[in-house]
Motif scaffolding. Sequence first.
Motif, PDB file in Angstrom:
ATOM      1  N   LEU A   1       5.942 -12.294 -10.598  1.00 32.08           N
ATOM      2  CA  LEU A   1       6.260 -10.865 -10.658  1.00 32.08           C
ATOM      3  C   LEU A   1       7.019 -10.402  -9.422  1.00 32.08           C
ATOM      4  N   GLU A   2       6.721 -10.983  -8.263  1.00 30.11           N
ATOM      5  CA  GLU A   2       7.478 -10.641  -7.062  1.00 30.11           C
ATOM      6  C   GLU A   2       8.927 -11.134  -7.173  1.00 30.11           C
ATOM      7  N   HIS A   3       9.122 -12.277  -7.797  1.00 31.40           N
ATOM      8  CA  HIS A   3      10.489 -12.770  -8.008  1.00 31.40           C
ATOM      9  C   HIS A   3      11.250 -11.838  -8.955  1.00 31.40           C
ATOM     10  N   PHE A   4      10.600 -11.433 -10.035  1.00 29.33           N
ATOM     11  CA  PHE A   4      11.215 -10.499 -10.981  1.00 29.33           C
ATOM     12  C   PHE A   4      11.590  -9.205 -10.260  1.00 29.33           C
ATOM     13  N   ALA A   5      10.672  -8.704  -9.437  1.00 27.10           N
ATOM     14  CA  ALA A   5      10.937  -7.474  -8.687  1.00 27.10           C
ATOM     15  C   ALA A   5      12.083  -7.652  -7.696  1.00 27.10           C
ATOM     16  N   ALA A   6      12.132  -8.805  -7.053  1.00 29.35           N
ATOM     17  CA  ALA A   6      13.180  -9.039  -6.057  1.00 29.35           C
ATOM     18  C   ALA A   6      14.561  -9.100  -6.697  1.00 29.35           C
ATOM     19  N   ILE A   7      14.664  -9.694  -7.879  1.00 32.21           N
ATOM     20  CA  ILE A   7      15.958  -9.791  -8.553  1.00 32.21           C
ATOM     21  C   ILE A   7      16.405  -8.406  -9.036  1.00 32.21           C
TER      22      ILE A   7
ATOM     23  N   GLU B   1      12.262  -3.189   0.519  1.00 31.91           N
ATOM     24  CA  GLU B   1      11.099  -3.943   0.984  1.00 31.91           C
ATOM     25  C   GLU B   1      10.728  -5.068   0.027  1.00 31.91           C
ATOM     26  N   GLU B   2      11.037  -4.931  -1.253  1.00 35.97           N
ATOM     27  CA  GLU B   2      10.808  -6.037  -2.187  1.00 35.97           C
ATOM     28  C   GLU B   2      11.680  -7.235  -1.817  1.00 35.97           C
ATOM     29  N   ILE B   3      12.929  -6.968  -1.463  1.00 34.05           N
ATOM     30  CA  ILE B   3      13.796  -8.060  -1.012  1.00 34.05           C
ATOM     31  C   ILE B   3      13.270  -8.640   0.295  1.00 34.05           C
ATOM     32  N   GLU B   4      12.885  -7.767   1.194  1.00 28.57           N
ATOM     33  CA  GLU B   4      12.454  -8.209   2.517  1.00 28.57           C
ATOM     34  C   GLU B   4      11.249  -9.147   2.454  1.00 28.57           C
ATOM     35  N   HIS B   5      10.281  -8.841   1.594  1.00 26.33           N
ATOM     36  CA  HIS B   5       9.073  -9.676   1.570  1.00 26.33           C
ATOM     37  C   HIS B   5       9.035 -10.661   0.397  1.00 26.33           C
ATOM     38  N   LYS B   6      10.188 -10.929  -0.198  1.00 29.66           N
ATOM     39  CA  LYS B   6      10.208 -11.746  -1.415  1.00 29.66           C
ATOM     40  C   LYS B   6       9.767 -13.187  -1.188  1.00 29.66           C
ATOM     41  N   GLY B   7       9.839 -13.684   0.048  1.00 30.67           N
ATOM     42  CA  GLY B   7       9.487 -15.073   0.289  1.00 30.67           C
ATOM     43  C   GLY B   7       8.052 -15.317   0.690  1.00 30.67           C
ATOM     44  N   ILE B   8       7.315 -14.276   1.082  1.00 29.54           N
ATOM     45  CA  ILE B   8       6.001 -14.494   1.668  1.00 29.54           C
ATOM     46  C   ILE B   8       5.007 -15.053   0.671  1.00 29.54           C
ATOM     47  N   THR B   9       5.004 -14.560  -0.568  1.00 33.12           N
ATOM     48  CA  THR B   9       4.045 -15.092  -1.544  1.00 33.12           C
ATOM     49  C   THR B   9       4.330 -16.554  -1.834  1.00 33.12           C
ATOM     50  N   TYR B  10       5.615 -16.923  -1.827  1.00 32.30           N
ATOM     51  CA  TYR B  10       5.943 -18.321  -2.111  1.00 32.30           C
ATOM     52  C   TYR B  10       5.578 -19.218  -0.938  1.00 32.30           C
TER      53      TYR B  10
ATOM     54  N   ARG C   1      15.372   2.924  -3.958  1.00 34.27           N
ATOM     55  CA  ARG C   1      16.131   2.130  -2.973  1.00 34.27           C
ATOM     56  C   ARG C   1      15.213   1.639  -1.850  1.00 34.27           C
ATOM     57  N   TRP C   2      14.344   2.523  -1.378  1.00 35.07           N
ATOM     58  CA  TRP C   2      13.383   2.134  -0.337  1.00 35.07           C
ATOM     59  C   TRP C   2      12.477   1.016  -0.830  1.00 35.07           C
ATOM     60  N   HIS C   3      11.950   1.183  -2.028  1.00 36.40           N
ATOM     61  CA  HIS C   3      11.069   0.165  -2.588  1.00 36.40           C
ATOM     62  C   HIS C   3      11.821  -1.148  -2.767  1.00 36.40           C
TER      63      HIS C   3
ATOM     64  N   ILE D   1       0.846  -1.202   0.000  1.00 34.92           N
ATOM     65  CA  ILE D   1       0.000   0.000   0.000  1.00 34.92           C
ATOM     66  C   ILE D   1       0.880   1.249   0.000  1.00 34.92           C
ATOM     67  N   ASN D   2       1.921   1.232   0.822  1.00 35.45           N
ATOM     68  CA  ASN D   2       2.825   2.383   0.859  1.00 35.45           C
ATOM     69  C   ASN D   2       3.563   2.565  -0.457  1.00 35.45           C
ATOM     70  N   HIS D   3       3.984   1.470  -1.077  1.00 36.78           N
ATOM     71  CA  HIS D   3       4.651   1.565  -2.380  1.00 36.78           C
ATOM     72  C   HIS D   3       3.718   2.196  -3.407  1.00 36.78           C
ATOM     73  N   THR D   4       2.469   1.742  -3.394  1.00 39.20           N
ATOM     74  CA  THR D   4       1.498   2.282  -4.352  1.00 39.20           C
ATOM     75  C   THR D   4       1.326   3.782  -4.160  1.00 39.20           C
ATOM     76  N   ARG D   5       1.174   4.210  -2.920  1.00 38.65           N
ATOM     77  CA  ARG D   5       0.992   5.639  -2.633  1.00 38.65           C
ATOM     78  C   ARG D   5       2.149   6.465  -3.176  1.00 38.65           C
ATOM     79  N   GLU D   6       3.368   6.014  -2.944  1.00 38.29           N
ATOM     80  CA  GLU D   6       4.523   6.801  -3.375  1.00 38.29           C
ATOM     81  C   GLU D   6       4.716   6.760  -4.888  1.00 38.29           C
ATOM     82  N   HIS D   7       4.393   5.647  -5.514  1.00 37.94           N
ATOM     83  CA  HIS D   7       4.531   5.594  -6.969  1.00 37.94           C
ATOM     84  C   HIS D   7       3.406   6.339  -7.681  1.00 37.94           C
ATOM     85  N   VAL D   8       2.238   6.409  -7.079  1.00 38.91           N
ATOM     86  CA  VAL D   8       1.187   7.270  -7.638  1.00 38.91           C
ATOM     87  C   VAL D   8       1.674   8.717  -7.662  1.00 38.91           C
ATOM     88  N   ALA D   9       2.293   9.153  -6.556  1.00 34.08           N
ATOM     89  CA  ALA D   9       2.831  10.512  -6.494  1.00 34.08           C
ATOM     90  C   ALA D   9       3.961  10.697  -7.507  1.00 34.08           C
TER      91      ALA D   9
END
Length: 306
Positions: free
Chosen positions: A154-160, A189-198, A184-186, A105-113
């Motif tokens: 897509l989360e794997h692609f983002a994490a790499i 967190e992509e690295i941090e949560h890369k395993g949860i969907t799997y 860098r911030w985004h 949600i936070n990523h979406t907010r900042e990328h919308v801006a």
Amino acid sequence: MNKQTSIDVKRTAALDKPATQAFTAIDSATPAEHELIVRDQRFDRNHRTPRWWHSGDPVATAWYNSVSASLPRGEAFFIDTMRMFRDSVPAEIAAEMKAFTTQEINHTREHVAFNRLVSDHGYNVESIDQGIQAMLELTEGRPKEFNLAITIALEHFAAIISHHLLSDPRYLEGADPVAADIWRWHATEEIEHKGITYDVWLHATKDWSRWKRYRVKTLIAMLITRKYFGNRIRDAIGLLEQDGYSRRKAKWKLYAFLWWKPGMMRRMFFEWAKILMPGFHPWKLDDRALIGKLDSPYADAVMPAE
């Protein structure tokens, strides 16, 4: 960056689980005691990001703008997909899903801006958003496991991509500092949560055979990554055409940027391809040290889990 609030979500050891929840002990490579930290970052809305914010280079700028324009709808899809599973996973996974959702949600907010700034420079990015919407409409009526497999790919692609952004300073060298901080911030967190969907996938498909799980995950990874990457190239070329490039020149310049110098796609290909291998798990690449690059000044801001 002017604000950080954090939620610290830790795993308990998988061996302490009941037998019905022991899938993580068998299949998950997520490190025990791994933390998901929600960093509520709001970037300077008054900062005037240059039109060619990445090193004065319209090609690099077009690539990252194309990716950013695709993110709000994509991340909403990830959130909606994960919510389908929140009542059927173990408590510790549900807690991580909550942190994942807040991060997205936070990523979406900042990328919308950020995308609004891109539009303010005269770029038409609405067609990119519409293209993502059209792509996601193809998932309507599909089994929820199908949508989860798309999310994994897509989360794997983002994490790499995130791994390379944080491990090699060349990729953001010369970029506008505020824009670079967003990425860098985004990426952190992509690295941090890369395993949860799997890990949700492992739980959701625990009654599937390993062959079925592998076949569905692999086919969708190949198809959706190819389509997403192809669309990002198409849309980046469209942005360059708005800068006056011919389609042929835009395509040549963009391919040189992606595959030659700095060549992120060439350098990350084999890491991405690991999703096609039996026994894949995102955390078999343990790059938690990259998370620490961003977190080190904020160690005292971590709050207890809710």
